[in-house]
Design a protein around this motif. Structure first.
Motif, PDB file in Angstrom:
ATOM      1  N   TRP A  34     -20.073  53.769  55.876  1.00 51.37           N
ATOM      2  CA  TRP A  34     -19.493  52.489  56.260  1.00 51.37           C
ATOM      3  C   TRP A  34     -17.968  52.514  56.202  1.00 51.37           C
ATOM      4  N   TRP A  35     -17.430  53.346  55.329  1.00 51.20           N
ATOM      5  CA  TRP A  35     -15.987  53.389  55.105  1.00 51.20           C
ATOM      6  C   TRP A  35     -15.226  53.975  56.287  1.00 51.20           C
ATOM      7  N   HIS A  37     -15.261  52.912  59.340  1.00 52.22           N
ATOM      8  CA  HIS A  37     -14.867  51.886  60.315  1.00 52.22           C
ATOM      9  C   HIS A  37     -14.730  50.500  59.714  1.00 52.22           C
ATOM     10  N   ALA A  38     -14.888  50.362  58.395  1.00 51.97           N
ATOM     11  CA  ALA A  38     -14.913  49.047  57.767  1.00 51.97           C
ATOM     12  C   ALA A  38     -13.559  48.355  57.785  1.00 51.97           C
ATOM     13  N   VAL A  74     -15.051  40.106  57.401  1.00 51.36           N
ATOM     14  CA  VAL A  74     -14.745  41.426  56.856  1.00 51.36           C
ATOM     15  C   VAL A  74     -16.019  42.096  56.364  1.00 51.36           C
ATOM     16  N   ASP A  75     -15.909  43.390  56.095  1.00 50.28           N
ATOM     17  CA  ASP A  75     -17.073  44.176  55.680  1.00 50.28           C
ATOM     18  C   ASP A  75     -17.127  44.399  54.176  1.00 50.28           C
ATOM     19  N   ALA A  76     -15.985  44.364  53.528  1.00 58.01           N
ATOM     20  CA  ALA A  76     -15.923  44.708  52.110  1.00 58.01           C
ATOM     21  C   ALA A  76     -14.707  44.053  51.493  1.00 58.01           C
ATOM     22  N   GLY A 121     -23.788  40.651  52.027  1.00 58.21           N
ATOM     23  CA  GLY A 121     -23.510  41.800  52.879  1.00 58.21           C
ATOM     24  C   GLY A 121     -22.127  42.376  52.731  1.00 58.21           C
ATOM     25  N   LEU A 122     -21.422  42.003  51.660  1.00 60.78           N
ATOM     26  CA  LEU A 122     -20.073  42.511  51.406  1.00 60.78           C
ATOM     27  C   LEU A 122     -20.123  43.635  50.380  1.00 60.78           C
ATOM     28  N   ARG A 123     -19.495  44.746  50.671  1.00 63.59           N
ATOM     29  CA  ARG A 123     -19.355  45.808  49.691  1.00 63.59           C
ATOM     30  C   ARG A 123     -18.148  45.511  48.796  1.00 63.59           C
ATOM     31  N   SER A 410     -10.723  52.746  59.860  1.00 64.78           N
ATOM     32  CA  SER A 410     -10.871  51.620  58.942  1.00 64.78           C
ATOM     33  C   SER A 410      -9.555  50.862  58.844  1.00 64.78           C
ATOM     34  N   ARG A 506     -16.104  44.283  65.848  1.00 64.84           N
ATOM     35  CA  ARG A 506     -17.437  44.742  65.456  1.00 64.84           C
ATOM     36  C   ARG A 506     -18.344  44.861  66.682  1.00 64.84           C
TER      37      ARG A 506
END
Length: 583
Positions: A34-35, A37-38, A74-76, A121-123, A410, A506
């Motif tokens: 995931w890292w 493109h996050a 955002v993803d994380a 769903g957030l890292r 990313s 995304r």
């Protein structure tokens, strides 16, 4: 069409240019990872949201605002330090790496935050500060109580002084915060601190230090964190003998190194030594014991870019902040080679490029881009310094952010960036808390201006940061216009623009996409225009003084500012980025 209106590239020519532009970076979509493109959002805990009412942000405050980050897209998240600390350097002086400072809550509060983020769903990436500890850390307290030459002192860099009776420091190194990098104890020995006196550097040649930090990694990995941002990742190992150095340690000002030149950007014997890579290979093995693609992120101010890429080789870290991009002026001629070299250098080791424009250590890019030297990096801005053009800075920041988020790889956002927050440039000097302010002899105003608590509600005391209205640093009155509730649902607002940007990024797969330069093939002057293709999307930034035409036959997907129609031609104004695709 008037004589003043530029002629756009014909549709057929544009289609050919977009299809056949020279490829700099090929698309790469890996299962998991995931890292690569996050989009990761940095939270500076003391300034994000306060639930307790004491005016200092805390972990429950973050948990209560997680929905904002989901809405943003955002993803994380990356959390700056929340560990037990005397707060001599805002938590980057850690006294206990396995506990939460009461200012921010408890370990139970962290567990709740982590579970809440994962449920949405957030890292979650947490900060790790391995170059130095707090002077209140149990190890350093034991070292102070022990004799010279003891095992307790061997965990740090204690040395005898030079000159008569050892009254002079062991070498001539300076602290990055100003002043000498050595402090003498009553027994005559000196200890090294590349930062504040209260942040003694660890000796990473000591196996106990290495074992301790691998155990710290496992403590947080066992809790379920998704990765670590490593503070001063280039500084853990020092050159043997700690030789004198005639330079001045500082963060890099820009990417000036020629490709392959490993000496340019060598900022002294205290940084970027080969021995750091052995440490990160060991850490990589620790993370590999855990499922879920856990990630290591390097904060390494290293030049040239090829040397920075050493930190993200397949058996080391996963990301390294691209500070060369952050430090480049607002200039097409300067930006293009940095973008190209960044992708080429990281591709050579199979790593993603990790873009960033702002963080807790630099003046916010909204304000940097409003200075006469657009994109320069002052060490803080005070009321007596040049004041940025706020409107111009906001416009350029929007263009720069849309450019960055259109790049493959990313990207990191700094809290408040999605609101267009400027630096607090009129902060009373008496209120400053950054140790670099007084250690520099009151010449560098430091980082407080980018760390002011966020505005959530325009009409509330403290702009809704705290239920009591308290804020540990005062907010500028004009931040009411930047508050989240003043922007949510408002077409054209910075917040809504970021939401659209992240949604499209995304949907279009731009993070896993490609880059092919198309400015020259489309007939643009590369002195003023950056234009590239990523996953079939044209990303065009106009940094020149005059509008430029979009090619015929494209559909505008998003733009950082309103475009102009003239005689049937769509023009991109100056300081504007647009995303478009061929129909």
């Amino acid at each position: 069409m008037t004589a003043q209106t530029p002629t756009p590239a014909p549709a057929a020519h544009a289609r050919a240019a977009l299809t056949h532009a020279p490829l700099v970076h090929a698309p790469r979509a890996e299962p998991g990872q995931w890292w690569r493109h996050a989009v990761i959002y940095q939270i500076y805990p003391r300034s994000f949201a306060d639930a307790s009412g004491d005016g200092i942000g805390d972990l429950p405050g973050i948990t209560a605002r997680l929905d904002h980050l989901v809405e943003l897209g955002v993803d994380a998240i990356w959390l700056s330090p929340f560990y037990r600390s005397p707060q001599a350097d805002a938590g980057y002086d850690v006294a206990d790496y396995r506990d939460v400072d009461p200012l921010f809550g408890t370990l139970a509060d962290f567990d709740e935050l982590l579970a809440g983020a994962h449920a949405l769903g957030l890292r979650v990436v947490v900060d790790l500060v391995p170059n130095h500890t707090s002077d209140e850390h149990v190890w350093f307290q034991a070292a102070l109580a022990a004799a010279p030459g003891s095992p307790e002192r061997a965990r740090y860099l204690f040395r005898e002084g030079k000159g008569a009776d050892g009254a002079e420091p062991p070498n001539n190194w300076e602290s990055l915060f100003g002043g000498p990098a050595w402090t003498r104890l009553p027994d005559g020995q000196w200890y090294l601190h590349l930062f504040d006196t209260r942040q003694p550097d660890l000796d990473w040649e000591n196996p106990q230090v290495r074992d301790e930090f691998e155990d710290v990694l496992r403590f947080w990995l066992d809790k379920g964190v998704d990765g670590f941002r490593v503070d001063v990742a280039h500084g853990l190992v020092k050159e043997p003998g700690l030789p004198d150095w005639d330079g001045q340690a500082a963060m890099i000002e820009g990417s000036t190194a020629a490709p392959g030149d490993r000496k340019v950007g060598d900022h002294g014997p205290m940084f970027d030594q080969d021995g750091v890579h052995e440490i990160y290979r060991a850490w990589h093995r620790v993370l590999a014991e855990y499922d879920g693609d856990r990630a290591l992120v390097a904060e390494a101010w290293v030049e040239p870019l090829e040397h920075l890429a050493d930190y993200v080789r397949p058996d080391e870290m996963h990301q390294a902040f691209n500070f060369a991009f952050l430090a480049t002026r607002w200039d097409a001629v300067a930006l293009r080679p940095v973008l190209t070299a960044s992708l080429v250098a990281n591709d050579a080791v199979g790593a993603p490029t990790t873009w960033v424009l702002s963080n807790h250590d630099v003046v916010r890019h909204t304000s940097r881009l409003g200075l006469a030297d657009a994109g320069s990096r002052p060490t803080g801005i005070g009321a007596q310094d040049e004041q940025p053009d706020e409107a111009l800075g906001l416009r350029r920041a929007g263009a720069a952010s849309l450019l960055m988020l259109g790049l493959p790889g990313s990207a990191y956002l700094y809290q408040g960036e999605e609101l267009g927050l400027p630096e607090h440039t009129a902060l009373d000097d008496d209120l400053r808390q950054d140790p670099s302010w007084w250690r520099s002899g009151y010449t560098e105003r430091g980082r407080d201006g980018c760390r002011v608590p966020l505005p959530w509600e325009a009409g509330s005391a403290g702009f809704g940061f705290s239920p009591t209205g308290a804020t540990w640093l005062p907010q500028p009155a004009n931040w009411a216009a930047y508050a989240l509730d003043a922007q949510r649902g408002m077409a054209g607002s910075t917040f809504e623009s970021y939401r659209t940007t992240l949604r499209l990024r995304r949907e279009l797969g731009l993070g896993s996409g490609s880059l092919a330069w198309a400015d020259v093939t489309l007939g643009f002057d590369p002195r003023w225009v950056l234009a590239f293709v990523n996953a079939g999307v044209l990303v065009l930034t106009n940094l020149g003084a005059h509008p430029v035409p979009l090619p015929a036959g494209v559909t505008v997907l998003h733009a950082s500012a309103p475009l102009v129609a003239a005689d049937g031609v769509t023009l991109v104004p100056t300081d504007t980025t647009v995303w478009a695709e061929l129909v």
